[in-house]
Design a protein around this motif. Structure first.
Motif, PDB file in Angstrom:
ATOM      1  N   PRO A 176       0.821  -1.228   0.000  1.00 44.88           N
ATOM      2  CA  PRO A 176       0.000   0.000   0.000  1.00 44.88           C
ATOM      3  C   PRO A 176       0.849   1.270   0.000  1.00 44.88           C
ATOM      4  O   PRO A 176       0.496   2.256  -0.648  1.00 44.88           O
ATOM      5  CB  PRO A 176      -0.811  -0.120   1.301  1.00 44.88           C
ATOM      6  CG  PRO A 176      -0.808  -1.580   1.634  1.00 44.88           C
ATOM      7  CD  PRO A 176       0.495  -2.107   1.141  1.00 44.88           C
ATOM      8  N   ILE A 177       2.006   1.231   0.697  1.00 50.02           N
ATOM      9  CA  ILE A 177       2.876   2.409   0.753  1.00 50.02           C
ATOM     10  C   ILE A 177       3.565   2.607  -0.598  1.00 50.02           C
ATOM     11  O   ILE A 177       3.673   3.729  -1.101  1.00 50.02           O
ATOM     12  CB  ILE A 177       3.923   2.256   1.884  1.00 50.02           C
ATOM     13  CG1 ILE A 177       3.193   2.082   3.223  1.00 50.02           C
ATOM     14  CG2 ILE A 177       4.854   3.450   1.924  1.00 50.02           C
ATOM     15  CD1 ILE A 177       4.086   1.614   4.355  1.00 50.02           C
ATOM     16  N   ALA A 178       4.011   1.501  -1.185  1.00 45.02           N
ATOM     17  CA  ALA A 178       4.648   1.581  -2.508  1.00 45.02           C
ATOM     18  C   ALA A 178       3.655   2.092  -3.541  1.00 45.02           C
ATOM     19  O   ALA A 178       4.012   2.844  -4.453  1.00 45.02           O
ATOM     20  CB  ALA A 178       5.183   0.204  -2.917  1.00 45.02           C
ATOM     21  N   GLU A 179       2.406   1.688  -3.361  1.00 45.52           N
ATOM     22  CA  GLU A 179       1.351   2.115  -4.289  1.00 45.52           C
ATOM     23  C   GLU A 179       1.137   3.623  -4.174  1.00 45.52           C
ATOM     24  O   GLU A 179       1.073   4.336  -5.168  1.00 45.52           O
ATOM     25  CB  GLU A 179       0.066   1.354  -3.943  1.00 45.52           C
ATOM     26  CG  GLU A 179      -1.159   1.741  -4.738  1.00 45.52           C
ATOM     27  CD  GLU A 179      -1.366   0.880  -5.990  1.00 45.52           C
ATOM     28  OE1 GLU A 179      -2.289   1.186  -6.723  1.00 45.52           O
ATOM     29  OE2 GLU A 179      -0.595  -0.047  -6.208  1.00 45.52           O
ATOM     30  N   GLU A 180       1.103   4.099  -2.933  1.00 45.09           N
ATOM     31  CA  GLU A 180       0.865   5.521  -2.684  1.00 45.09           C
ATOM     32  C   GLU A 180       2.005   6.383  -3.217  1.00 45.09           C
ATOM     33  O   GLU A 180       1.780   7.436  -3.797  1.00 45.09           O
ATOM     34  CB  GLU A 180       0.755   5.729  -1.169  1.00 45.09           C
ATOM     35  CG  GLU A 180      -0.324   6.669  -0.720  1.00 45.09           C
ATOM     36  CD  GLU A 180      -0.475   6.568   0.784  1.00 45.09           C
ATOM     37  OE1 GLU A 180       0.133   7.404   1.469  1.00 45.09           O
ATOM     38  OE2 GLU A 180      -1.159   5.639   1.268  1.00 45.09           O
ATOM     39  N   SER A 181       3.242   5.904  -3.017  1.00 45.50           N
ATOM     40  CA  SER A 181       4.412   6.711  -3.380  1.00 45.50           C
ATOM     41  C   SER A 181       4.768   6.587  -4.848  1.00 45.50           C
ATOM     42  O   SER A 181       5.586   7.358  -5.345  1.00 45.50           O
ATOM     43  CB  SER A 181       5.615   6.260  -2.543  1.00 45.50           C
ATOM     44  OG  SER A 181       5.937   4.923  -2.880  1.00 45.50           O
ATOM     45  N   GLY A 182       4.197   5.597  -5.524  1.00 44.58           N
ATOM     46  CA  GLY A 182       4.569   5.386  -6.920  1.00 44.58           C
ATOM     47  C   GLY A 182       5.701   4.391  -7.093  1.00 44.58           C
ATOM     48  O   GLY A 182       6.021   3.981  -8.207  1.00 44.58           O
ATOM     49  N   LEU A 183       6.349   4.017  -5.984  1.00 45.95           N
ATOM     50  CA  LEU A 183       7.461   3.059  -6.081  1.00 45.95           C
ATOM     51  C   LEU A 183       7.003   1.677  -6.523  1.00 45.95           C
ATOM     52  O   LEU A 183       7.806   0.825  -6.875  1.00 45.95           O
ATOM     53  CB  LEU A 183       8.203   2.968  -4.739  1.00 45.95           C
ATOM     54  CG  LEU A 183       9.051   4.194  -4.420  1.00 45.95           C
ATOM     55  CD1 LEU A 183       9.578   4.145  -2.991  1.00 45.95           C
ATOM     56  CD2 LEU A 183      10.211   4.312  -5.399  1.00 45.95           C
ATOM     57  N   ILE A 184       5.693   1.466  -6.507  1.00 45.58           N
ATOM     58  CA  ILE A 184       5.158   0.192  -6.980  1.00 45.58           C
ATOM     59  C   ILE A 184       5.500  -0.019  -8.449  1.00 45.58           C
ATOM     60  O   ILE A 184       5.570  -1.160  -8.917  1.00 45.58           O
ATOM     61  CB  ILE A 184       3.622   0.127  -6.762  1.00 45.58           C
ATOM     62  CG1 ILE A 184       3.092  -1.289  -6.957  1.00 45.58           C
ATOM     63  CG2 ILE A 184       2.902   1.085  -7.688  1.00 45.58           C
ATOM     64  CD1 ILE A 184       3.483  -2.263  -5.903  1.00 45.58           C
TER      65      ILE A 184
END
Ligand code: G
Ligand code: MN
Length: 200
Positions: A45-53
């Motif tokens: 979820p954090i990677a998704e929010e930051s774009g790092l996903i």
């Protein structure tokens, strides 16, 4: 990614009729130097929010295709897609490149999209799934029954498989309601000509 702290775990998928492992789902793990092993429920979820996903998701796809290239050409791999990957526009060019360079059979690659990710933008999702399937890639709906639980997308989206969420499967032997829900979902999927994966 730069420190090479991610690892892929493979969760086998067993075909009940033959009792054989026919493939696996690719699941990310993060080996953090201080926190130890961190599960995807915490960092995705954090990677998704930051774009790092996006770089992370690309890496997972590259690794999965690399495994398929080294394997025997019969086992398949399922890879989870995040909402941002689905709607970002870079996915299809990357897949085209990976398929071209690896020469793998696209049907050995299955991409999983969650109900909620697909329903964020149903029209674009429908187009994306169509593009994936036009390339011979298989498509599965993940976490079936937990999100919007709208049956309308079964009409809208062209897919190959439904994945019944572990929440319905885990107590199937003791909870009669779960058994009914799973039975009905299998019936629905088969009547629609779709495969079914029971998670967990
Ligand atoms: O391994 P585990 O069952 O804890 O994984 C839980 C969920 O985490 C998966 O069902 C999936 O939704 C998510 N997940 C695991 N690996 C990946 C990944 O590579 N990409 C994305 N987007 N989600 C993942
Ligand atoms: Mn999944």
């Amino acid at each position: 990614l730069e420190r090479k702290e991610f690892e892929l775990y493979l969760q086998p998928q067993v075909e009940l009729a033959s009792r054989r492992v026919i493939g696996a789902e690719v699941l990310l793990r993060w080996h953090h130097p201080e926190l130890g092993m961190v599960g995807p429920d915490r960092f995705i979820p954090i990677a998704e929010e930051s774009g790092l996903i996006l770089p992370l998701g690309d890496w997972v796809l590259q690794q999965a295709v690399g495994l398929l290239q080294r394997w025997d050409g019969t086992l398949r791999l399922a890879v989870n897609l995040s909402a941002r990957q689905c709607h970002g526009g870079a996915l299809l060019p990357l897949l085209d490149q990976l398929l071209r360079e690896s020469g793998i059979d696209p049907a050995l690659l299955e991409l999983e999209i969650t109900e909620s990710a697909a329903m964020q933008d149903p029209e674009r999702s429908r187009d994306l799934l169509r593009e994936l399937r036009a390339r011979g890639i298989k498509v599965a709906i993940d976490d079936f029954g937990t999100g919007y639980s709208s049956l309308s997308y079964l009409k809208l989206f062209e897919i190959d498989r439904i994945k019944i969420d572990r929440g319905f499967v885990k107590d199937i032997e003791t909870d009669p309601n779960d058994a009914v829900i799973v039975t009905a979902t299998i019936g629905l999927a088969h009547a629609l000509g779709l495969g079914v994966v029971a998670e967990g």
